[in-house]
Motif scaffolding. Sequence first.
Motif, PDB file in Angstrom:
ATOM      1  N   ILE A  31       3.589   8.032  10.611  1.00 32.19           N
ATOM      2  CA  ILE A  31       4.482   7.796   9.469  1.00 32.19           C
ATOM      3  C   ILE A  31       3.772   8.285   8.217  1.00 32.19           C
ATOM      4  N   ASN A  32       4.284   9.382   7.664  1.00 34.11           N
ATOM      5  CA  ASN A  32       3.578   9.992   6.549  1.00 34.11           C
ATOM      6  C   ASN A  32       3.600   9.121   5.304  1.00 34.11           C
ATOM      7  N   TYR A  33       4.737   8.472   5.037  1.00 31.19           N
ATOM      8  CA  TYR A  33       4.869   7.774   3.774  1.00 31.19           C
ATOM      9  C   TYR A  33       5.338   6.342   3.980  1.00 31.19           C
ATOM     10  N   MET A  34       4.622   5.405   3.326  1.00 24.46           N
ATOM     11  CA  MET A  34       5.017   4.004   3.302  1.00 24.46           C
ATOM     12  C   MET A  34       4.905   3.500   1.876  1.00 24.46           C
ATOM     13  N   ALA A  35       5.662   2.449   1.572  1.00 29.22           N
ATOM     14  CA  ALA A  35       5.694   1.988   0.184  1.00 29.22           C
ATOM     15  C   ALA A  35       6.060   0.507   0.116  1.00 29.22           C
ATOM     16  N   TRP A  36       5.887  -0.038  -1.077  1.00 26.95           N
ATOM     17  CA  TRP A  36       6.349  -1.380  -1.412  1.00 26.95           C
ATOM     18  C   TRP A  36       7.371  -1.278  -2.535  1.00 26.95           C
ATOM     19  N   ILE A  48       7.381   0.222  -6.361  1.00 26.19           N
ATOM     20  CA  ILE A  48       6.199  -0.149  -7.129  1.00 26.19           C
ATOM     21  C   ILE A  48       4.941   0.552  -6.672  1.00 26.19           C
ATOM     22  N   ALA A  49       4.845   0.952  -5.395  1.00 23.66           N
ATOM     23  CA  ALA A  49       3.628   1.610  -4.934  1.00 23.66           C
ATOM     24  C   ALA A  49       3.910   2.349  -3.636  1.00 23.66           C
ATOM     25  N   GLY A  50       3.230   3.490  -3.448  1.00 23.52           N
ATOM     26  CA  GLY A  50       3.392   4.268  -2.231  1.00 23.52           C
ATOM     27  C   GLY A  50       2.074   4.816  -1.738  1.00 23.52           C
ATOM     28  N   ILE A  51       2.010   5.137  -0.447  1.00 24.14           N
ATOM     29  CA  ILE A  51       0.797   5.690   0.147  1.00 24.14           C
ATOM     30  C   ILE A  51       1.177   6.650   1.252  1.00 24.14           C
ATOM     31  N   ASN A  52       0.495   7.792   1.304  1.00 27.34           N
ATOM     32  CA  ASN A  52       0.774   8.725   2.390  1.00 27.34           C
ATOM     33  C   ASN A  52      -0.292   8.608   3.477  1.00 27.34           C
ATOM     34  N   ASN A  53      -0.201   9.482   4.459  1.00 29.05           N
ATOM     35  CA  ASN A  53      -1.084   9.372   5.609  1.00 29.05           C
ATOM     36  C   ASN A  53      -2.515   9.805   5.300  1.00 29.05           C
ATOM     37  N   ARG A  54      -2.690  10.495   4.178  1.00 28.24           N
ATOM     38  CA  ARG A  54      -4.037  10.872   3.769  1.00 28.24           C
ATOM     39  C   ARG A  54      -4.699   9.788   2.937  1.00 28.24           C
ATOM     40  N   VAL A  61       3.873   2.189 -13.480  1.00 29.01           N
ATOM     41  CA  VAL A  61       3.004   1.779 -14.581  1.00 29.01           C
ATOM     42  C   VAL A  61       2.943   0.262 -14.718  1.00 29.01           C
ATOM     43  N   PHE A  62       3.974  -0.427 -14.220  1.00 28.49           N
ATOM     44  CA  PHE A  62       4.047  -1.874 -14.384  1.00 28.49           C
ATOM     45  C   PHE A  62       3.015  -2.615 -13.535  1.00 28.49           C
ATOM     46  N   VAL A  63       2.477  -1.948 -12.495  1.00 24.19           N
ATOM     47  CA  VAL A  63       1.485  -2.606 -11.642  1.00 24.19           C
ATOM     48  C   VAL A  63       0.177  -1.841 -11.566  1.00 24.19           C
ATOM     49  N   GLN A  64       0.135  -0.641 -12.139  1.00 20.42           N
ATOM     50  CA  GLN A  64      -1.077   0.177 -12.120  1.00 20.42           C
ATOM     51  C   GLN A  64      -2.263  -0.621 -12.642  1.00 20.42           C
ATOM     52  N   GLY A  65      -3.351  -0.617 -11.885  1.00 21.51           N
ATOM     53  CA  GLY A  65      -4.561  -1.322 -12.302  1.00 21.51           C
ATOM     54  C   GLY A  65      -4.604  -2.780 -11.862  1.00 21.51           C
ATOM     55  N   ARG A  66      -3.480  -3.310 -11.396  1.00 17.84           N
ATOM     56  CA  ARG A  66      -3.448  -4.709 -10.937  1.00 17.84           C
ATOM     57  C   ARG A  66      -3.158  -4.817  -9.436  1.00 17.84           C
ATOM     58  N   PHE A  67      -2.365  -3.901  -8.920  1.00 16.85           N
ATOM     59  CA  PHE A  67      -1.996  -3.909  -7.498  1.00 16.85           C
ATOM     60  C   PHE A  67      -2.686  -2.764  -6.774  1.00 16.85           C
ATOM     61  N   THR A  68      -2.996  -2.989  -5.488  1.00 20.32           N
ATOM     62  CA  THR A  68      -3.603  -1.961  -4.660  1.00 20.32           C
ATOM     63  C   THR A  68      -2.875  -1.880  -3.327  1.00 20.32           C
ATOM     64  N   ILE A  69      -2.341  -0.708  -3.017  1.00 15.59           N
ATOM     65  CA  ILE A  69      -1.689  -0.488  -1.734  1.00 15.59           C
ATOM     66  C   ILE A  69      -2.686   0.147  -0.777  1.00 15.59           C
ATOM     67  N   SER A  70      -2.626  -0.271   0.479  1.00 12.22           N
ATOM     68  CA  SER A  70      -3.498   0.316   1.488  1.00 12.22           C
ATOM     69  C   SER A  70      -2.806   0.230   2.843  1.00 12.22           C
ATOM     70  N   ARG A  71      -3.343   0.957   3.794  1.00 11.86           N
ATOM     71  CA  ARG A  71      -2.792   0.931   5.140  1.00 11.86           C
ATOM     72  C   ARG A  71      -3.913   0.991   6.158  1.00 11.86           C
ATOM     73  N   ALA A  91       9.541 -11.813  -7.586  1.00  9.95           N
ATOM     74  CA  ALA A  91      10.560 -10.987  -6.945  1.00  9.95           C
ATOM     75  C   ALA A  91      10.453 -11.159  -5.439  1.00  9.95           C
ATOM     76  N   VAL A  92      11.419 -10.579  -4.731  1.00  8.01           N
ATOM     77  CA  VAL A  92      11.293 -10.407  -3.290  1.00  8.01           C
ATOM     78  C   VAL A  92      10.670  -9.030  -3.065  1.00  8.01           C
ATOM     79  N   TYR A  93       9.619  -8.997  -2.297  1.00  7.66           N
ATOM     80  CA  TYR A  93       8.886  -7.762  -2.041  1.00  7.66           C
ATOM     81  C   TYR A  93       9.231  -7.224  -0.656  1.00  7.66           C
ATOM     82  N   TYR A  94       9.524  -5.913  -0.611  1.00  5.55           N
ATOM     83  CA  TYR A  94       9.953  -5.256   0.608  1.00  5.55           C
ATOM     84  C   TYR A  94       8.995  -4.128   0.992  1.00  5.55           C
TER      85      TYR A  94
END
Length: 114
Positions: A31-36, A48-54, A61-71, A91-94
């Motif tokens: 799965i190349n792309y996943m997000a929240w 709010i945030a996305g991550i690719n397979n690399r 900008v509302f979460v930059q510096g406070r949230f970290t996405i990882s896989r 909020a409800v997070y998906y």
Amino acid sequence: QVQLVEAGGGLVQPGGSLRLSCAASENISSINYMAWYRQVPGKQREWIAGINNRGDTTYTVFVQGRFTISRNNDKNTLYLQMDSLKSTDTAVYYCYALTPAARWGQGTQVTVSS
């Protein structure tokens, strides 16, 4: 088709932290792309945030510096580390996966309140 299940939501005080997880029913290494995303009542769901397979990440900008996405492809799990939480993060997070069809989890509630 892949199933996504979020966990880790709850009630936290302003300034606190939470870690969300999204467990996939299948191997996510392809799965190349996943997000929240998140959604509050009466408003559209927002990315709010996305991550690719690399491992390349992007954030609103509302979460930059406070949230970290990882896989973790070995564990078939997507994560969202949320620090310095604010009441506006309530909020409800998906979880989202582009498989290439769009797949969504059922959502997990995050409430930031004193």
